[in-house]
Structure formats: C-alpha cells, structure tokens
Design an enzyme around this catalytic site. Structure first.
Site, PDB file in Angstrom:
ATOM      1  N   LYS A   1      52.957  99.862  43.350  1.00 56.27           N
ATOM      2  CA  LYS A   1      53.586 100.653  42.287  1.00 56.27           C
ATOM      3  C   LYS A   1      52.597 101.104  41.206  1.00 56.27           C
ATOM      4  CE  LYS A   1      58.210  98.649  42.694  1.00 56.27           C
ATOM      5  NZ  LYS A   1      59.305  97.973  41.997  1.00 56.27           N
TER       6      LYS A   1
ATOM      7  N   GLY B   1      55.258  93.738  36.643  1.00 63.39           N
ATOM      8  CA  GLY B   1      55.622  95.146  36.542  1.00 63.39           C
ATOM      9  C   GLY B   1      57.103  95.344  36.244  1.00 63.39           C
TER      10      GLY B   1
HETATM   11  P1  NDP Z   1      54.810  90.697  39.744  1.00 62.71           P
HETATM   12  O1  NDP Z   1      54.008  90.099  40.820  1.00 62.71           O
HETATM   13  O2  NDP Z   1      54.297  91.920  39.040  1.00 62.71           O
HETATM   14  O3  NDP Z   1      55.110  89.563  38.592  1.00 62.71           O
HETATM   15  C1  NDP Z   1      55.538  88.320  38.944  1.00 62.71           C
HETATM   16  C2  NDP Z   1      55.859  87.494  37.681  1.00 62.71           C
HETATM   17  O4  NDP Z   1      56.497  86.307  38.147  1.00 62.71           O
HETATM   18  C3  NDP Z   1      54.647  87.064  36.855  1.00 62.71           C
HETATM   19  O5  NDP Z   1      55.023  86.982  35.508  1.00 62.71           O
HETATM   20  C4  NDP Z   1      54.355  85.648  37.405  1.00 62.71           C
HETATM   21  O6  NDP Z   1      53.715  84.795  36.494  1.00 62.71           O
HETATM   22  C5  NDP Z   1      55.768  85.176  37.638  1.00 62.71           C
HETATM   23  N1  NDP Z   1      55.894  84.117  38.644  1.00 62.71           N
HETATM   24  C6  NDP Z   1      55.677  84.219  39.974  1.00 62.71           C
HETATM   25  N2  NDP Z   1      55.946  83.027  40.576  1.00 62.71           N
HETATM   26  C7  NDP Z   1      56.342  82.180  39.591  1.00 62.71           C
HETATM   27  C8  NDP Z   1      56.744  80.817  39.577  1.00 62.71           C
HETATM   28  N3  NDP Z   1      56.805  80.082  40.688  1.00 62.71           N
HETATM   29  N4  NDP Z   1      57.081  80.266  38.389  1.00 62.71           N
HETATM   30  C9  NDP Z   1      57.044  81.000  37.253  1.00 62.71           C
HETATM   31  N5  NDP Z   1      56.665  82.299  37.194  1.00 62.71           N
HETATM   32  C10 NDP Z   1      56.316  82.874  38.363  1.00 62.71           C
HETATM   33  O7  NDP Z   1      56.227  90.970  40.364  1.00 62.71           O
HETATM   34  P2  NDP Z   1      57.237  92.147  40.029  1.00 62.71           P
HETATM   35  O8  NDP Z   1      57.446  92.221  38.551  1.00 62.71           O
HETATM   36  O9  NDP Z   1      56.821  93.375  40.751  1.00 62.71           O
HETATM   37  O10 NDP Z   1      58.574  91.637  40.751  1.00 62.71           O
HETATM   38  C11 NDP Z   1      59.231  90.468  40.308  1.00 62.71           C
HETATM   39  C12 NDP Z   1      60.521  90.278  41.077  1.00 62.71           C
HETATM   40  O11 NDP Z   1      61.414  91.356  40.820  1.00 62.71           O
HETATM   41  C13 NDP Z   1      60.351  90.203  42.591  1.00 62.71           C
HETATM   42  O12 NDP Z   1      61.066  89.077  43.050  1.00 62.71           O
HETATM   43  C14 NDP Z   1      60.986  91.485  43.085  1.00 62.71           C
HETATM   44  O13 NDP Z   1      61.568  91.319  44.368  1.00 62.71           O
HETATM   45  C15 NDP Z   1      62.062  91.720  42.028  1.00 62.71           C
HETATM   46  N6  NDP Z   1      62.487  93.118  41.903  1.00 62.71           N
HETATM   47  C16 NDP Z   1      63.817  93.430  42.043  1.00 62.71           C
HETATM   48  C17 NDP Z   1      64.251  94.739  41.929  1.00 62.71           C
HETATM   49  C18 NDP Z   1      65.689  95.066  42.126  1.00 62.71           C
HETATM   50  O14 NDP Z   1      66.016  96.253  42.316  1.00 62.71           O
HETATM   51  N7  NDP Z   1      66.599  94.121  42.055  1.00 62.71           N
HETATM   52  C19 NDP Z   1      63.326  95.847  41.610  1.00 62.71           C
HETATM   53  C20 NDP Z   1      61.944  95.414  41.426  1.00 62.71           C
HETATM   54  C21 NDP Z   1      61.566  94.092  41.583  1.00 62.71           C
HETATM   55  P3  NDP Z   1      52.085  84.787  36.344  1.00 62.71           P
HETATM   56  O15 NDP Z   1      51.722  86.000  35.516  1.00 62.71           O
HETATM   57  O16 NDP Z   1      51.829  83.506  35.629  1.00 62.71           O
HETATM   58  O17 NDP Z   1      51.524  84.822  37.726  1.00 62.71           O
END
Ligand code: NDP
Length: 262
Positions: free
Chosen positions: A63, A123
């Site tokens: 993205k 994101g």
């Molecule tokens: P990113 O990879 O950009 O961000 C992930 C975030 O999650 C970071 O803040 C990361 O923390 C945190 N994180 C990951 N694993 C853990 C954990 N075990 N414990 C605590 N924090 C955690 O992901 P996106 O923002 O692109 O997507 C996030 C979610 O949103 C996904 O599950 C995706 O499927 C969902 N989504 C749903 C949509 C919908 O239409 N319903 C649309 C778009 C996304 P850190 O910075 O510390 O690594």
C-alpha cells in the site's frame, strides 16, 4: 470490458475477487476482477502498466509503494502515505485510500464519539486516525514499540506502558495481534482500564473472533469487527473503478451477498 485485480502477497485469502465479481454481475457490467501475487514491489509501476489493468486494489504489503508510484493522489492517501485503490487512465496512475472512509461508514451507528484511542501504529491506524480527526474526534495512538509512533506526531501518542489517560469513548484495535496468533494487543490490565470506561470498541480483523474481540464482549459496550469496513472499502473502490455515484446500495447488496457465501 474492465480488467481489475487485487495485488498483494499473500493474496489467495483475499475476498475482493468474490465481492467485486458479484457486484459486476449484479449490476450487469462488463468486467473481470482477478488476484495477482507479486513477490516484491521493485517494479510495481512497470508491472501494473505492462499487464494493462484498468484499476486495482492494493493490499499488504504494497500500500505504501502504491501511493509512491501514483501521479495523482486523493487527499487521504496523500496525508497517510498509503493507497489501496489505483486507477489507470491515459498512462497515469490515480491513487485512493478507501480504508479510512470504509472504517467511518462502518461505525456510523457509534454516536457521540469525542475521544478515541487507536491501539497500533501501522498503515491502518494512520488511515483511521486521519478520518477520525477530520470528523473532529480527539485521537490518541498507543503502540508496543516506539519506531512507528514517529508517524503520529500530529496526534497524542505513547507506548502502552506509558499510557496515563484511560477515558476514551471508542477503543480501536488496529494491530494484527490475534490474526495469526492468540495475543491481545497489550496487557489485560491496561485493556481492563480502557474497556471499563469505553462506550464502543472496534476490531479491524474480520475473519475470526480475536482475543481482543472476545474480551470486549465481556464489557458493557458495543463492539464491532472489521467485516463492514472490508465491505465498505470495497464499495467505495468499486465506485471509483466504474465511476459510479448513485448505485451504492446495489453494490453493497451484491458484495454482502458474496461475503456471506461462506
Ligand atoms: P501494519 O503491519 O502496518 O501494522 C501492524 C501494527 O500492529 C503495528 O503497530 C505493530 O506494532 C502491531 N502489532 C503487530 N503484532 C502485534 C502484537 N502481537 N502485539 C501488539 N501489537 C502488534 O499492519 P496494517 O496496519 O496494514 O494492518 C493491521 C491489521 O488491519 C491487519 O490485521 C489487517 O488485516 C487489518 N485490516 C483490516 C481491514 C478491513 O477492511 N477490515 C483493512 C486494512 C487492514 P509494532 O509497530 O510494534 O510492530
């Protein structure tokens, strides 16, 4: 005939082809929507132009790159630096982000939100924070690590362990915690303080009952998962693909029917 696709890696799980193809059929349009797995984004622009798509959806992890390769961007993709919809016209790329407005549409029935806390700093958090702030909501961000918090200087932000305010109307889990594992985004103690005071909670994950979602159901608040966000981001992308303005209900009905096939 429109040639459309969703681009990502992995991509087999994506429900977008099913949603869009059903809407194409339902509305009697000419088009085909497929899925396309890319190994990396090194030549994203060249590949997309070479294949000859009319428009595409972009998903994880492309993205940000999708936004960078665009010649024109809508306001939200410009502000958040990521795009989930690209349209190709006269060899130019137009980028849009429908995740944010999809989220807003899906929480329509959550009334009087003045203060919201977003758990996670990826994101999706950026898009949600932007649209909520545009709506006049006071937005806070909390994350487990500090690196990505640098992108949230326009908001109050902190690590979970440094949170001092626990009074929010809406708590949003935008992390991927719980997607492939059984983790909560942060400790149960912190969540207890937050959820005891909140009126609403939102989990962006839509395809399973995550630990966060299950926990929220134990509190006296309204909770929703990301199913409708997925639906609405698709409806808004479809409108862009076909330049539609007045058939939102029909598109939504067709996409909902496709999603409920499981
Ligand atoms: P990113 O990879 O950009 O961000 C992930 C975030 O999650 C970071 O803040 C990361 O923390 C945190 N994180 C990951 N694993 C853990 C954990 N075990 N414990 C605590 N924090 C955690 O992901 P996106 O923002 O692109 O997507 C996030 C979610 O949103 C996904 O599950 C995706 O499927 C969902 N989504 C749903 C949509 C919908 O239409 N319903 C649309 C778009 C996304 P850190 O910075 O510390 O690594």
């Amino acid at each position: 005939m429109k040639f459309l696709a969703v681009i990502g890696n992995p991509i087999m799980h994506s429900k977008s082809p099913r949603m869009h193809n059903n809407a194409i059929k339902f509305l009697g349009l000419k088009g085909i929507y497929t899925r396309y797995c890319l190994n990396n984004d090194l030549f994203l622009k060249e590949e997309l132009l070479k294949i000859g798509f009319d428009a595409v959806n972009i998903t994880v992890p492309f993205k940000e790159k999708a936004c960078k390769i665009a010649d024109f961007k809508d306001e939200i993709s410009t502000r958040v630096g990521s795009a989930n919809t690209l349209c190709f016209k006269n060899n130019k790329i137009y980028a849009y982000n429908t995740d944010g407005i999809g989220f807003l549409q899906s929480i329509e029935e959550f009334k009087d939100i003045k203060k919201a806390l977003i758990l996670g700093a990826g994101g999706t958090a950026l898009a949600i924070a932007y649209v909520l702030k545009q709506r006049g909501v006071d937005v806070y961000i909390a994350n487990r690590s500090s690196k990505r918090l640098q992108y949230f200087n326009a908001y109050k932000n902190s690590l979970y362990k440094d949170l001092q305010d626990f009074n929010f109307d809406l708590i949003i889990n935008s992390t991927s915690a719980g997607l492939m594992d059984e983790y909560l985004p942060c400790s149960k103690e912190i969540l207890h303080q937050l959820l005891s005071n909140a009126k609403f909670a939102f989990e962006v994950i839509y395809n399973k009952e995550t630990p966060f979602y299950k926990l929220c159901k134990k509190y006296d608040l309204r909770v929703k998962n990301g199913f409708e966000m997925l639906l609405w981001q698709g409806v808004f992308a479809f409108e862009l693909f076909f330049d539609f303005k007045n058939q939102r209900e029909e598109i939504k009905t067709a996409m909902l029917q496709a999603l409920n096939l499981d």
